[in-house]
Design an enzyme around this catalytic site. Structure first.
Site, PDB file in Angstrom:
ATOM      1  N   HIS A 409     -10.626   0.830  -7.238  1.00 49.28           N
ATOM      2  CA  HIS A 409      -9.300   1.295  -6.837  1.00 49.28           C
ATOM      3  C   HIS A 409      -9.359   2.418  -5.802  1.00 49.28           C
ATOM      4  CE1 HIS A 409      -5.117   1.025  -7.064  1.00 49.28           C
ATOM      5  NE2 HIS A 409      -4.893   1.177  -8.352  1.00 49.28           N
ATOM      6  N   ASP A 413      -6.401  -1.215  -2.790  1.00 50.70           N
ATOM      7  CA  ASP A 413      -5.111  -0.934  -3.418  1.00 50.70           C
ATOM      8  C   ASP A 413      -4.669  -2.131  -4.257  1.00 50.70           C
ATOM      9  OD1 ASP A 413      -4.984   1.538  -2.188  1.00 50.70           O
ATOM     10  OD2 ASP A 413      -3.961   0.733  -0.416  1.00 50.70           O
TER      11      ASP A 413
END
Length: 438
Positions: A409, A413
């Protein structure tokens, strides 16, 4: 008689130390020139250490799982004539595979040696805290109670003794260092010794087996800790209708040429990933989080998580972007077999840019794959199940499969992760699109 000292060899590529993963000899064993004495593991490969001389093993310089420095004393051998020192020449390296002989725990091994040999097996001074070694040629004795001494025997002999109800502590071993052989069992039974009846009914079990984490299993453990401690995972699960894909796969397999590998779902997924990566290059990357550098790769090197007798390895199908369906299928089969048999090369086990993990028919409904550090994405394949699906007017049977994919992450995204998986979904549900060149 003299004494010969074999030192830890230089296993190459600037490696200063290696982990001892297997002994092929015991203290007191007779050995011959070129006989394999031990196996050590570097970052990705196992290297076998042969003996340059013929003689008898006096001393072993490390325990399984110890890290041994290059040029540290490894084995002392009693030889005819004068002794000396030599750095052993390592054999060709292979991928880590299951040991050919069982690795016993430290306590069991020490008890064996105390009961069968006057020499104490001491660890090398280069691995771990300071330890006291015996001077060259000096003997030491150790007394081990009979109830604690574990008889020396191969796994096959132990299994046969268990099946016959024989207590190996009652059998006299005639093999090297008192090792019990099948002939010893035959003689024991021929003398009229009555095998102990196997226990029947329910009984309490109190045994505890301690297994030292060594070799490939330790590498896997370290890799998993690194990945989960440094990568903030996000996992995205999507359901895919693979009915049409399975029909196409069955047709292609039925008409394939004799020299073509039978297709699984993986080659189709690999080609779908290649086409999707053209649109979503962010997922085909590695992240050097120490330097703060993301490297996006034009080449698509797909790692295929593969279970082997020794544990999980990840052989790499290189340049998948330049391979067709049949080529992908053949390369997956070749690499998986090489990993399982221990013949894969170092370059075939490194350099992946994105990974696929699949448990096949055991794939479960959903999984949470751990990213293969330093990559930023992994695609998990779950099992295919026929389920009723509502088509707007009725329920119809469809072959459904989930993809469980994890992303770093810090780099990917949530929107990009979802877009990547949704594009793969579209290609797999309409498999003809996989074969259309952009």
């Amino acid at each position: 008689m003299g004494e010969f000292i074999i030192k830890m060899p230089d296993v190459g590529e600037g490696v200063a130390e290696a982990e001892l993963v297997e002994w092929h000899c015991e203290v007191g064993d007779p050995i011959r020139e070129d006989m394999i004495l031990a196996a050590v593991m570097t970052d990705k490969a196992t290297v076998e250490i042969p003996s340059p001389v013929t003689g008898t093993v006096l001393w072993l310089g490390a325990e399984i799982g110890d890290t041994v420095a290059v040029k540290a004393p490894l084995v002392r051998i009693q030889v005819a004539g004068e002794g000396g020192e030599l750095e052993a020449v390592p054999m060709a390296e292979t991928v880590p595979i299951a040991p050919s002989s069982p690795q016993r725990g430290d306590g069991a091994r020490r008890a064996d040696e105390g009961a069968s040999s006057p020499s104490i097996r001491q660890p090398a001074p280069s691995s771990g805290p300071a330890r006291h070694l015996l001077p060259a040629g000096e003997k030491a004795s150790r007394t081990v109670p009979d109830t604690l001494a574990k008889p020396l025997a191969s796994p096959a002999v132990r299994l046969r003794a268990q099946d016959c109800g024989i207590d190996l502590r009652q059998v006299i071993g005639t093999g090297p260092a008192g090792r019990i052989t099948h002939d010893d069992l035959d003689q024991f039974l021929a003398r009229g010794a009555q095998p102990q009846p196997a226990p029947t009914g329910l009984a309490k079990k109190t045994a505890v087996e301690e297994i030292k984490v060594t070799g490939l299993r330790r590498r896997i453990s370290e890799k998993m800790v690194l990945a989960t401690s440094r990568i903030p995972h996000i996992t995205y699960v999507e359901e895919i209708d693979v009915t049409d894909l399975e029909d196409l796969r069955a047709t292609m397999n039925a008409t394939r040429k004799p020299d073509q590998t039978k297709l699984t779902i993986l080659p189709f997924l690999m080609r779908a990933m290649v086409k999707t990566i053209d649109e979503q290059p962010v997922v085909n990357a590695t992240f050097d989080d120490d330097a703060g550098i993301i490297s996006r790769h034009a080449a698509v090197h797909i790692g295929i998580a593969t279970q082997t007798p020794a544990g999980l390895t990840v052989p790499v199908v290189r340049h998948t972007e330049a391979r067709g369906i049949w080529d992908c299928a053949a390369e997956v089969v070749r690499l998986a077999e090489a990993a399982r048999t221990g013949s894969a090369l170092r370059e075939e086990l490194s350099g992946s840019t994105i990974t696929i993990t699949s448990l096949g028919a055991m794939g479960g409904i959903a999984t949470t794959p751990i990213i293969n550090h330093p990559e930023v994405a992994i695609v998990g394949v779950n099992k295919i199940m026929t389920r009723p699906v509502w088509d707007g007017s009725q329920f119809i049977p469809r072959k459904m499969m989930n993809l469980s994919s994890s992303f770093d992450h810090r780099v990917v995204d949530g929107w990009d992760a979802a877009t990547f998986v949704q594009r793969i979904k579209a290609l797999l549900e309409t498999p003809a699109l996989i074969f259309i060149e952009s």
